[in-house]
Motif scaffolding. Structure first.
Motif, PDB file in Angstrom:
ATOM      1  N   ARG A  93     -16.224   8.509  14.153  1.00  0.00           N
ATOM      2  CA  ARG A  93     -15.424   9.253  14.932  1.00  0.00           C
ATOM      3  C   ARG A  93     -14.254   9.916  14.472  1.00  0.00           C
ATOM      4  NH1 ARG A  93     -10.497   6.237  15.729  1.00  0.00           N
ATOM      5  NH2 ARG A  93     -10.797   4.013  15.111  1.00  0.00           N
ATOM      6  N   PRO A  94     -13.860  11.019  14.990  1.00  0.00           N
ATOM      7  CA  PRO A  94     -12.712  11.717  14.411  1.00  0.00           C
ATOM      8  C   PRO A  94     -11.593  10.839  14.480  1.00  0.00           C
ATOM      9  CG  PRO A  94     -13.574  12.962  16.263  1.00  0.00           C
ATOM     10  CD  PRO A  94     -14.360  11.676  16.137  1.00  0.00           C
ATOM     11  N   LEU A  95     -10.552  11.152  13.561  1.00  0.00           N
ATOM     12  CA  LEU A  95      -9.088  10.572  13.467  1.00  0.00           C
ATOM     13  C   LEU A  95      -8.313  11.751  13.984  1.00  0.00           C
ATOM     14  CD1 LEU A  95      -9.322   8.321  10.129  1.00  0.00           C
ATOM     15  CD2 LEU A  95      -9.288   7.534  12.627  1.00  0.00           C
ATOM     16  N   PRO A  96      -7.921  12.066  15.343  1.00  0.00           N
ATOM     17  CA  PRO A  96      -7.339  13.017  15.869  1.00  0.00           C
ATOM     18  C   PRO A  96      -5.633  13.129  15.215  1.00  0.00           C
ATOM     19  CG  PRO A  96      -7.385  11.485  17.396  1.00  0.00           C
ATOM     20  CD  PRO A  96      -8.257  10.950  16.315  1.00  0.00           C
ATOM     21  N   HIS A 116     -12.513  11.777   9.422  1.00  0.00           N
ATOM     22  CA  HIS A 116     -13.339  10.936  10.296  1.00  0.00           C
ATOM     23  C   HIS A 116     -13.363   9.522   9.785  1.00  0.00           C
ATOM     24  CE1 HIS A 116     -16.589  13.317  12.606  1.00  0.00           C
ATOM     25  NE2 HIS A 116     -15.474  13.932  12.573  1.00  0.00           N
ATOM     26  N   THR A 117     -13.812   8.585  10.498  1.00  0.00           N
ATOM     27  CA  THR A 117     -13.966   7.056  10.156  1.00  0.00           C
ATOM     28  C   THR A 117     -15.116   6.617  10.828  1.00  0.00           C
ATOM     29  OG1 THR A 117     -12.743   4.952   9.909  1.00  0.00           O
ATOM     30  CG2 THR A 117     -12.646   5.956  12.076  1.00  0.00           C
ATOM     31  N   MET A 118     -15.805   5.393   9.896  1.00  0.00           N
ATOM     32  CA  MET A 118     -16.731   4.902  10.578  1.00  0.00           C
ATOM     33  C   MET A 118     -16.453   3.292  10.719  1.00  0.00           C
ATOM     34  SD  MET A 118     -20.016   6.392   8.716  1.00  0.00           S
ATOM     35  CE  MET A 118     -21.237   5.677   9.602  1.00  0.00           C
ATOM     36  N   HIS A 148     -13.738   5.992   5.863  1.00  0.00           N
ATOM     37  CA  HIS A 148     -13.034   7.257   6.157  1.00  0.00           C
ATOM     38  C   HIS A 148     -13.570   8.455   5.160  1.00  0.00           C
ATOM     39  CE1 HIS A 148      -9.998   4.883   7.952  1.00  0.00           C
ATOM     40  NE2 HIS A 148      -9.522   4.539   6.971  1.00  0.00           N
ATOM     41  N   HIS A 149     -13.785   9.498   5.742  1.00  0.00           N
ATOM     42  CA  HIS A 149     -14.161  10.554   5.040  1.00  0.00           C
ATOM     43  C   HIS A 149     -13.988  11.984   5.677  1.00  0.00           C
ATOM     44  CE1 HIS A 149     -17.195   9.389   8.131  1.00  0.00           C
ATOM     45  NE2 HIS A 149     -17.542  10.697   8.244  1.00  0.00           N
ATOM     46  N   ILE A 150     -14.088  12.862   5.121  1.00  0.00           N
ATOM     47  CA  ILE A 150     -13.752  14.370   5.424  1.00  0.00           C
ATOM     48  C   ILE A 150     -15.353  15.050   5.776  1.00  0.00           C
ATOM     49  CG2 ILE A 150     -13.100  16.712   4.997  1.00  0.00           C
ATOM     50  CD1 ILE A 150     -11.039  14.641   4.347  1.00  0.00           C
ATOM     51  N   MET A 151     -15.413  15.405   7.083  1.00  0.00           N
ATOM     52  CA  MET A 151     -16.532  16.012   7.725  1.00  0.00           C
ATOM     53  C   MET A 151     -16.342  17.508   7.616  1.00  0.00           C
ATOM     54  SD  MET A 151     -18.803  13.875   8.883  1.00  0.00           S
ATOM     55  CE  MET A 151     -20.695  14.531   9.400  1.00  0.00           C
ATOM     56  N   LEU A 152     -17.558  18.020   7.087  1.00  0.00           N
ATOM     57  CA  LEU A 152     -17.606  19.409   6.999  1.00  0.00           C
ATOM     58  C   LEU A 152     -18.675  19.701   7.952  1.00  0.00           C
ATOM     59  CD1 LEU A 152     -18.132  19.479   3.031  1.00  0.00           C
ATOM     60  CD2 LEU A 152     -15.969  20.150   4.334  1.00  0.00           C
ATOM     61  N   GLY A 159     -21.881  18.059   6.336  1.00  0.00           N
ATOM     62  CA  GLY A 159     -21.889  17.287   5.164  1.00  0.00           C
ATOM     63  C   GLY A 159     -20.465  16.428   5.149  1.00  0.00           C
ATOM     64  N   ALA A 160     -20.532  15.558   4.328  1.00  0.00           N
ATOM     65  CA  ALA A 160     -19.275  14.601   3.800  1.00  0.00           C
ATOM     66  C   ALA A 160     -18.676  15.044   2.554  1.00  0.00           C
ATOM     67  CB  ALA A 160     -19.477  13.369   4.392  1.00  0.00           C
ATOM     68  N   GLY A 161     -17.335  14.689   2.610  1.00  0.00           N
ATOM     69  CA  GLY A 161     -16.675  14.682   1.571  1.00  0.00           C
ATOM     70  C   GLY A 161     -15.722  13.213   1.284  1.00  0.00           C
ATOM     71  N   TYR A 162     -15.767  12.765  -0.061  1.00  0.00           N
ATOM     72  CA  TYR A 162     -15.029  11.703  -0.468  1.00  0.00           C
ATOM     73  C   TYR A 162     -14.235  11.665  -1.283  1.00  0.00           C
ATOM     74  CZ  TYR A 162     -19.519  10.493   2.053  1.00  0.00           C
ATOM     75  OH  TYR A 162     -20.644  10.428   2.818  1.00  0.00           O
TER      76      TYR A 162
END
Length: 158
Positions: free
Chosen positions: A86-89, A74-76, A107-111, A44-47
């Motif tokens: 892709r993740p933003l390490p 993450h970012t798209m 940008h988003h939070i990936m669950l 899922g994703a969080g915004y």
């Protein structure tokens, strides 16, 4: 009406009824939301919007949630006509006196590794960790699968 009651009434009317705000140090997390997932979904994703009132930039470095095995920032981006995620390490910078928007398509939070599907109407707890401000505890409001940012702020109606 006393001045204190009048001030409280003005503050209540000025903010949207569904607005959620969490603060820690100079960081404010505004309107965290997520979309409902299908029953078999494992991600899922969080915004939300992150605001920094400080004189120095801060950085969202990690996040956790009891509802996911792993949480990533993450970012798209569009690459040769293809949307890539892709993740933003190194996390996400929130500029001094500015904000960072985490929204669909950006940008988003990936669950990752959801322990159960995200259902409209529930709230998903998460902790955002910042380099300077420390931990900010939020709750993603889960809205209908087709909702937009505006929809999330209006209780899920488009």
């Amino acid at each position: 009406m006393t001045p204190r009651i009048a001030l409280a009434l003005v503050a209540a009317l000025a903010a949207p009824a569904s607005a959620q705000i969490a603060r820690q140090g100079s960081i404010t997390a505004v309107d965290p939301w997520s979309r409902a997932t299908s029953p078999r979904a494992s991600i899922g994703a969080g915004y939300l919007t992150l605001r920094n009132t400080g004189a120095q930039a801060d950085r969202l470095v990690s996040a956790t949630s009891p509802r996911a095995a792993k949480v990533e920032i993450h970012t798209m981006s569009l690459d040769d006509g293809i949307m890539r995620m892709r993740p933003l390490p190194n996390g996400l910078e929130v500029p001094a006196g500015g904000e960072a928007s985490l929204a669909p398509g950006g940008h988003h939070i990936m669950l990752i590794g959801l322990k159960s599907p995200l259902k409209a109407g529930e709230r998903i707890p998460a902790t955002l960790r910042f380099a300077r401000a420390g931990d900010v505890r939020i709750q993603f409001k889960v809205v209908g699968a087709g909702s937009t940012v505006t929809g999330a702020r209006q209780g899920g109606h488009q």
